[in-house]
Design an enzyme around this catalytic site. Structure first.
Site, PDB file in Angstrom:
ATOM      1  N   ASN A 203       0.850  -1.197   0.000  1.00 43.59           N
ATOM      2  CA  ASN A 203       0.000   0.000   0.000  1.00 43.59           C
ATOM      3  C   ASN A 203       0.879   1.238   0.000  1.00 43.59           C
ATOM      4  O   ASN A 203       2.101   1.141  -0.001  1.00 43.59           O
ATOM      5  CB  ASN A 203      -0.962  -0.037   1.203  1.00 43.59           C
ATOM      6  CG  ASN A 203      -0.201  -0.093   2.507  1.00 43.59           C
ATOM      7  OD1 ASN A 203       0.497   0.839   2.876  1.00 43.59           O
ATOM      8  ND2 ASN A 203      -0.302  -1.215   3.208  1.00 43.59           N
ATOM      9  N   ASP A 272      -4.525  -6.297   5.191  1.00 49.70           N
ATOM     10  CA  ASP A 272      -5.568  -7.160   5.777  1.00 49.70           C
ATOM     11  C   ASP A 272      -5.567  -8.542   5.137  1.00 49.70           C
ATOM     12  O   ASP A 272      -6.131  -9.483   5.690  1.00 49.70           O
ATOM     13  CB  ASP A 272      -6.949  -6.512   5.581  1.00 49.70           C
ATOM     14  CG  ASP A 272      -7.105  -5.270   6.447  1.00 49.70           C
ATOM     15  OD1 ASP A 272      -6.634  -5.290   7.596  1.00 49.70           O
ATOM     16  OD2 ASP A 272      -7.691  -4.279   5.963  1.00 49.70           O
ATOM     17  N   LYS A 282       8.371 -17.529 -10.622  1.00 48.51           N
ATOM     18  CA  LYS A 282       7.579 -16.432 -11.187  1.00 48.51           C
ATOM     19  C   LYS A 282       6.339 -16.991 -11.899  1.00 48.51           C
ATOM     20  O   LYS A 282       6.455 -17.921 -12.708  1.00 48.51           O
ATOM     21  CB  LYS A 282       8.459 -15.664 -12.175  1.00 48.51           C
ATOM     22  CG  LYS A 282       7.818 -14.408 -12.697  1.00 48.51           C
ATOM     23  CD  LYS A 282       8.715 -13.702 -13.705  1.00 48.51           C
ATOM     24  CE  LYS A 282       7.925 -12.610 -14.409  1.00 48.51           C
ATOM     25  NZ  LYS A 282       8.516 -12.235 -15.666  1.00 48.51           N
ATOM     26  N   PHE A 316      -4.643   3.674  14.357  1.00 51.09           N
ATOM     27  CA  PHE A 316      -4.806   4.640  13.263  1.00 51.09           C
ATOM     28  C   PHE A 316      -5.906   4.128  12.343  1.00 51.09           C
ATOM     29  O   PHE A 316      -5.963   2.932  12.067  1.00 51.09           O
ATOM     30  CB  PHE A 316      -3.491   4.789  12.484  1.00 51.09           C
ATOM     31  CG  PHE A 316      -2.504   5.672  13.203  1.00 51.09           C
ATOM     32  CD1 PHE A 316      -1.852   5.231  14.343  1.00 51.09           C
ATOM     33  CD2 PHE A 316      -2.264   6.965  12.751  1.00 51.09           C
ATOM     34  CE1 PHE A 316      -0.972   6.053  15.025  1.00 51.09           C
ATOM     35  CE2 PHE A 316      -1.378   7.795  13.419  1.00 51.09           C
ATOM     36  CZ  PHE A 316      -0.736   7.345  14.557  1.00 51.09           C
ATOM     37  N   LYS A 330     -14.077   1.386  14.883  1.00 47.55           N
ATOM     38  CA  LYS A 330     -12.806   0.636  14.996  1.00 47.55           C
ATOM     39  C   LYS A 330     -12.235   0.762  16.403  1.00 47.55           C
ATOM     40  O   LYS A 330     -11.668  -0.181  16.938  1.00 47.55           O
ATOM     41  CB  LYS A 330     -11.774   1.177  13.996  1.00 47.55           C
ATOM     42  CG  LYS A 330     -11.934   0.605  12.616  1.00 47.55           C
ATOM     43  CD  LYS A 330     -10.901   1.161  11.649  1.00 47.55           C
ATOM     44  CE  LYS A 330     -11.341   0.858  10.228  1.00 47.55           C
ATOM     45  NZ  LYS A 330     -10.504   1.510   9.236  1.00 47.55           N
ATOM     46  N   LYS A 334     -11.666  -2.620  18.519  1.00 49.41           N
ATOM     47  CA  LYS A 334     -10.296  -3.079  18.796  1.00 49.41           C
ATOM     48  C   LYS A 334      -9.828  -2.697  20.204  1.00 49.41           C
ATOM     49  O   LYS A 334      -8.669  -2.869  20.539  1.00 49.41           O
ATOM     50  CB  LYS A 334      -9.340  -2.534  17.726  1.00 49.41           C
ATOM     51  CG  LYS A 334      -9.675  -3.035  16.307  1.00 49.41           C
ATOM     52  CD  LYS A 334      -8.598  -2.668  15.291  1.00 49.41           C
ATOM     53  CE  LYS A 334      -8.978  -3.153  13.889  1.00 49.41           C
ATOM     54  NZ  LYS A 334      -7.917  -3.008  12.898  1.00 49.41           N
TER      55      LYS A 334
HETATM   56  N1  CTP Z   1      -4.222  -3.108  11.921  1.00 48.38           N
HETATM   57  C1  CTP Z   1      -3.544  -4.181  12.487  1.00 48.38           C
HETATM   58  N2  CTP Z   1      -3.481  -5.374  11.844  1.00 48.38           N
HETATM   59  C2  CTP Z   1      -4.118  -5.557  10.668  1.00 48.38           C
HETATM   60  C3  CTP Z   1      -4.830  -4.470  10.080  1.00 48.38           C
HETATM   61  C4  CTP Z   1      -4.862  -3.266  10.739  1.00 48.38           C
HETATM   62  O1  CTP Z   1      -2.966  -4.018  13.563  1.00 48.38           O
HETATM   63  N3  CTP Z   1      -4.046  -6.734  10.075  1.00 48.38           N
HETATM   64  C5  CTP Z   1      -4.259  -1.833  12.634  1.00 48.38           C
HETATM   65  C6  CTP Z   1      -3.610  -0.685  11.902  1.00 48.38           C
HETATM   66  O2  CTP Z   1      -2.238  -0.577  12.224  1.00 48.38           O
HETATM   67  C7  CTP Z   1      -4.397   0.517  12.402  1.00 48.38           C
HETATM   68  C8  CTP Z   1      -5.755  -0.025  12.673  1.00 48.38           C
HETATM   69  O3  CTP Z   1      -5.589  -1.434  12.787  1.00 48.38           O
HETATM   70  O4  CTP Z   1      -3.865   1.029  13.621  1.00 48.38           O
HETATM   71  C9  CTP Z   1      -6.801   0.282  11.622  1.00 48.38           C
HETATM   72  O5  CTP Z   1      -6.451  -0.220  10.399  1.00 48.38           O
HETATM   73  P1  CTP Z   1      -7.351  -0.048   9.083  1.00 48.38           P
HETATM   74  O6  CTP Z   1      -6.742  -0.824   7.970  1.00 48.38           O
HETATM   75  O7  CTP Z   1      -7.608   1.369   8.840  1.00 48.38           O
HETATM   76  O8  CTP Z   1      -8.678  -0.691   9.523  1.00 48.38           O
HETATM   77  P2  CTP Z   1      -9.180  -2.143   9.424  1.00 48.38           P
HETATM   78  O9  CTP Z   1      -9.573  -2.512  10.785  1.00 48.38           O
HETATM   79  O10 CTP Z   1      -8.191  -3.015   8.753  1.00 48.38           O
HETATM   80  O11 CTP Z   1     -10.519  -1.975   8.560  1.00 48.38           O
HETATM   81  P3  CTP Z   1     -10.765  -1.643   7.004  1.00 48.38           P
HETATM   82  O12 CTP Z   1      -9.521  -2.042   6.245  1.00 48.38           O
HETATM   83  O13 CTP Z   1     -11.931  -2.462   6.695  1.00 48.38           O
HETATM   84  O14 CTP Z   1     -11.024  -0.171   6.937  1.00 48.38           O
END
Ligand code: CTP
Length: 392
Positions: A203, A272, A282, A316, A330, A334
């Site tokens: 990302n 995620d 490859k 975040f 969130k 969490k």
């Molecule tokens: N985070 C984490 N582990 C993951 C995904 C996210 O610890 N596998 C943490 C990120 O570091 C951040 C927070 O969760 O502090 C929110 O991440 P974000 O990607 O914005 O939210 P998600 O909960 O993954 O939801 P979505 O992608 O559906 O918006």
């Protein structure tokens, strides 16, 4: 702390600043520029501070050269009052041609400047740019007042009032100690999920927000562990840096480091999903569409929330829609103490930018912060953490 005095008429007010700081039990060492000594004699500062005044790092040979290093190391704050346009320019551009400017480069202590100059100088684009540059690097500015200037002009540029300078210095000193004795784990950057030996999913996170957060925590006295995904940023000084690549590697590193930490800040943009399997060779193209099997990664923040105890968790939320509503959800899901929500669709903010605008969401409510440098935002986040923990 070190009080830097530069050459302008406001230099005499530095004596009052010094006295006022001493009244608050602060031990002050004075460093003057050559020009400052034309306004107030070094003897005055020597008598008031009861320490030798440092002016020229070359004057006495090797010993005083070492002194700028020892003062830079020992200082818990560098306050420059008054700060001329000249010294601000040197600080901004890294010129070190006397004791004060050399000390500025050599110290990791917070720096506070109280500018004083003619209104036209204060508004000159190069001065505005230098101040902006310094602010974005974390230098605090005690804004000058408006009024009659020594040169006869009416306008901005008058050195701030002594009590305001002293209050700003005291606040900087207390922030400096606000994380003393704490161990903080900060994650930063993107994660990289390999598809095959040449391709991956990742990302747009640059890692800047997490790096700034880690640096400010270090500057406030914390022992910091920075767990970072791949970034192009130089490793910050004065902390343990654990480099990882994938979400699973980050999850393992956090699981190993978090038990010793009272605060964990998850600034990393953790993927995620990851490919169900990494192809050993490859993947060759074929006719028609290609499908990639993805599986969920561990949600690191959620796991930390499940085993929360007294640990303070910072999350975040990077959103493009319904910023506050999504971040609030969130935070609850969490079990996060402080959620930093940012709108990544906004121009000039968020991913890959030096600046960010955010909303801080906690159990007490929300704080909307305007667009500011990531360093300043990091300061505001740690300020809020200190407030919330003081109340808890
Ligand atoms: N985070 C984490 N582990 C993951 C995904 C996210 O610890 N596998 C943490 C990120 O570091 C951040 C927070 O969760 O502090 C929110 O991440 P974000 O990607 O914005 O939210 P998600 O909960 O993954 O939801 P979505 O992608 O559906 O918006």
């Amino acid at each position: 702390m070190v009080l830097g005095v530069t050459g302008c008429i406001g230099a005499y007010k530095a004596c009052e600043v010094l006295r006022e700081l001493q009244r608050r039990d602060v031990d002050v060492h004075v460093v003057m520029t050559e020009h400052a000594t034309r306004f107030v004699g070094a003897m005055t500062f020597e008598a008031l501070s009861r320490h030798p005044v440092f002016i020229d790092q070359f004057a006495l040979g090797a010993e005083s050269e070492i002194r700028h290093v020892s003062l830079a190391d020992a200082a818990d704050l560098l306050l420059v009052a008054p700060a001329t346009a000249n010294v601000l320019g040197k600080f901004a551009r890294g010129i070190a041609d006397d004791a004060l400017t050399t000390l500025f480069l050599g110290t990791t202590a917070p720096v506070l400047v109280a500018p004083a100059m003619n209104v036209n100088m204060f508004r000159h684009p190069v001065v505005v740019e230098n101040l902006e540059m310094l602010r974005s690097r974390g230098v605090g500015v005690v804004e000058p007042g408006t009024g009659y200037l020594a040169c006869g002009w009416l306008g901005e540029g008058r050195l701030a009032e002594v009590p305001d300078i002293v209050d700003a210095a005291m606040a900087a000193l207390s922030r400096r100690r606000s994380l003393a004795g704490e161990t903080v784990v900060v994650t930063a950057g993107p994660t990289v999920e390999d598809i095959d030996p040449v391709r991956f999913i990742s990302n747009r996170s640059s890692g800047r927000m997490g790096y700034r957060l880690a640096e400010v925590a270090r500057d406030r006295g914390a022992t910091v562990v920075l767990v970072t995904g791949p970034t192009v940023l130089p490793a910050p000084r004065g902390m343990e840096v654990v480099a990882v690549r994938s979400a699973e590697e980050m999850a393992r590193a956090v699981a190993e480091k978090a038990p010793g930490a009272g605060i964990v800040a998850m600034a990393a943009a953790v993927s995620d999903y990851r490919p169900a399997a990494v192809a050993p060779g490859k993947i060759k193209k074929q006719d028609g569409a290609q499908k990639l099997d993805l599986v969920r990664t561990t949600d690191i923040l959620e796991s930390l929330g499940e085993a929360k105890g007294t640990r303070f968790l910072i999350g975040f939320a990077a959103e493009t829609d319904d910023l506050v509503e999504n971040a609030r959800k969130k935070r609850m899901a969490k079990r996060v103490d402080l959620m930093v929500a940012n709108d990544v669709s906004r121009n000039g903010a968020g991913f890959a930018s030096e600046k960010n605008a955010a909303v801080l969401i906690d159990a007490k409510g929300q704080t909307d912060l305007p667009l500011m440098s990531k360093r300043e935002l990091a300061e505001r986040i740690w300020d809020r953490v200190a407030e919330l923990r003081a109340r808890a």
